[in-house]
Design an enzyme around this catalytic site. Sequence first.
Site, PDB file in Angstrom:
ATOM      1  N   HIS A   7     -26.468 -16.854  58.507  1.00 41.73           N
ATOM      2  CA  HIS A   7     -25.883 -18.096  59.048  1.00 41.73           C
ATOM      3  C   HIS A   7     -26.073 -18.182  60.569  1.00 41.73           C
ATOM      4  O   HIS A   7     -25.322 -18.853  61.259  1.00 41.73           O
ATOM      5  CB  HIS A   7     -24.396 -18.228  58.685  1.00 41.73           C
ATOM      6  CG  HIS A   7     -24.194 -18.459  57.217  1.00 41.73           C
ATOM      7  ND1 HIS A   7     -24.278 -19.708  56.649  1.00 41.73           N
ATOM      8  CD2 HIS A   7     -23.973 -17.601  56.200  1.00 41.73           C
ATOM      9  CE1 HIS A   7     -24.084 -19.604  55.333  1.00 41.73           C
ATOM     10  NE2 HIS A   7     -23.908 -18.336  55.038  1.00 41.73           N
ATOM     11  N   THR A   8     -27.066 -17.495  61.048  1.00 46.51           N
ATOM     12  CA  THR A   8     -27.397 -17.571  62.469  1.00 46.51           C
ATOM     13  C   THR A   8     -28.545 -18.554  62.710  1.00 46.51           C
ATOM     14  O   THR A   8     -28.703 -19.051  63.822  1.00 46.51           O
ATOM     15  CB  THR A   8     -27.833 -16.191  62.999  1.00 46.51           C
ATOM     16  OG1 THR A   8     -28.750 -15.641  62.051  1.00 46.51           O
ATOM     17  CG2 THR A   8     -26.653 -15.249  63.148  1.00 46.51           C
ATOM     18  N   SER A  59     -43.274 -27.635  34.652  1.00 46.94           N
ATOM     19  CA  SER A  59     -42.589 -26.381  34.961  1.00 46.94           C
ATOM     20  C   SER A  59     -42.528 -25.521  33.706  1.00 46.94           C
ATOM     21  O   SER A  59     -41.945 -25.930  32.691  1.00 46.94           O
ATOM     22  CB  SER A  59     -41.158 -26.682  35.436  1.00 46.94           C
ATOM     23  OG  SER A  59     -40.353 -25.524  35.258  1.00 46.94           O
ATOM     24  N   GLU A  80     -35.336 -29.737  51.921  1.00 43.39           N
ATOM     25  CA  GLU A  80     -33.937 -29.401  51.586  1.00 43.39           C
ATOM     26  C   GLU A  80     -32.986 -30.435  52.196  1.00 43.39           C
ATOM     27  O   GLU A  80     -32.067 -30.906  51.532  1.00 43.39           O
ATOM     28  CB  GLU A  80     -33.562 -28.024  52.141  1.00 43.39           C
ATOM     29  CG  GLU A  80     -34.337 -26.860  51.554  1.00 43.39           C
ATOM     30  CD  GLU A  80     -33.799 -26.395  50.208  1.00 43.39           C
ATOM     31  OE1 GLU A  80     -32.723 -26.864  49.780  1.00 43.39           O
ATOM     32  OE2 GLU A  80     -34.494 -25.575  49.572  1.00 43.39           O
ATOM     33  N   ASP A 137     -35.435 -19.188  55.424  1.00 42.70           N
ATOM     34  CA  ASP A 137     -36.032 -18.919  54.110  1.00 42.70           C
ATOM     35  C   ASP A 137     -37.484 -19.375  54.056  1.00 42.70           C
ATOM     36  O   ASP A 137     -38.370 -18.652  53.583  1.00 42.70           O
ATOM     37  CB  ASP A 137     -35.230 -19.618  53.009  1.00 42.70           C
ATOM     38  CG  ASP A 137     -33.763 -19.243  53.035  1.00 42.70           C
ATOM     39  OD1 ASP A 137     -33.411 -18.269  53.721  1.00 42.70           O
ATOM     40  OD2 ASP A 137     -32.970 -19.930  52.366  1.00 42.70           O
TER      41      ASP A 137
HETATM   42  C1  GLA Z   1     -29.441 -20.003  53.119  1.00 42.82           C
HETATM   43  C2  GLA Z   1     -30.171 -20.993  54.026  1.00 42.82           C
HETATM   44  C3  GLA Z   1     -30.730 -20.310  55.277  1.00 42.82           C
HETATM   45  C4  GLA Z   1     -29.663 -19.458  55.964  1.00 42.82           C
HETATM   46  C5  GLA Z   1     -28.927 -18.584  54.965  1.00 42.82           C
HETATM   47  C6  GLA Z   1     -27.769 -17.852  55.582  1.00 42.82           C
HETATM   48  O1  GLA Z   1     -30.329 -19.083  52.584  1.00 42.82           O
HETATM   49  O2  GLA Z   1     -31.219 -21.614  53.329  1.00 42.82           O
HETATM   50  O3  GLA Z   1     -31.280 -21.262  56.144  1.00 42.82           O
HETATM   51  O4  GLA Z   1     -28.783 -20.266  56.690  1.00 42.82           O
HETATM   52  O5  GLA Z   1     -28.433 -19.314  53.857  1.00 42.82           O
HETATM   53  O6  GLA Z   1     -28.206 -16.949  56.529  1.00 42.82           O
END
Ligand code: GLA
Length: 381
Positions: free
Chosen positions: A32-33, A65, A156, A168
């Site tokens: 969450h950074t 799919s 997203e 991600d």
């Molecule tokens: C999810 C989000 C990422 C990140 C993480 C927490 O995976 O897609 O962008 O914020 O949570 O670190």
Amino acid sequence: MKTKIQAKFKELYGDGARLFASAGRVNLIGEHTDYNGGYVFPGAIDKGIMAAIKPNGLGVVRAFSIDYNEASEFGLNEEDKPAQAWARYIFGVCRETQKRGGKVEGFDTVFAGDVPLGAGLSSSAALESTFAFAINELFKNGIDKFELAKIGQSTEHNYCGVKCGIMDQFASCFGKAGSLIRLNCKTLEYKYFPFEPKGYKLVLIDSCVKHELASSAYNKRRASCENAAAAIRKNHPEVEFLSDAKRIWLEEVRADIPEEDFLRAEYVIGEVQRVLDFCDALERGDYETAGEMMYQTHFGMSKLYEVSCEELDFLNKLARKMDVTGSRVMGGGFGGCTINLVKDELYKPFVDAAVAQFTAKFGHAPKVYDVVISDGARELK
Ligand code: GLA
């Protein structure tokens, strides 16, 4: 998986498809950074998405799919958004590519994956990156890898309702076998760290818990951080992101913001520094210190950021009790996996105990995944 995809493509659409793949991810520390302009430390893994794909000259996308055993057909204009959630990721990637001036024409595709869904291993980023990369190659758009990651992230935001950060999609576009990547999410500078810890293993224990409201809870956390950063900015205009703030600056505004926002921000400011300390410890080969920081992250995610749950806290506590080097909830939270750094000799006793005790307590078995740090988005020849 590869033969299955190729056979299905041939059956539905004929010959001549190219094959692309991308990966899910783990994150060692820095949770969450990313949307707070801080550091993350992920790597791509040996579980991902694979797709056969070929232009069809029809102006529409025909997608199948294998995992859902379902087909979807959609056009490439904004109003053509498909009904199925899985197809919306592909549609979103097409639209976001177009918004950046990229060419996208009709294509056929068959795809499948082996990233467990809802385990916090970023199956959706793997899907987005596979198609962002493939479309870029297929239509020769020449979009760079950072922009491909951003195409996934915007998908997203604009088509799936999650205001995620860049981690991600970055990990799945930039992943390299054997290396973790430390990314500064503000400047987008990054550095590969070879990660082959001698005498230790990384193992994920999947609680198999999925929370329905995870995306709205995630967006709420993000809003809390933005609120705290805005309050601090009034005194310290140089604070663009929460990661720019010092702990004492947060104290100054404690009375002005909801206590909940204060706690969220307290966690983030601590976590940003922890990534740097963790990387220093790794470079010294000091895995025990690094592992201790994983426990600190877990504490913060559980008690301050409140994205853990009973099942994950249970696994974390058990790891501590058994002297596992490091353990914490991984990814966005609200269910999913713990990531554990375990000494080789403790690996089996820990995994056995986790499976037995978790099953006895919660009535279902957790899943266990060994982690292999692997390549991200690529074409398979
Ligand atoms: C999810 C989000 C990422 C990140 C993480 C927490 O995976 O897609 O962008 O914020 O949570 O670190």
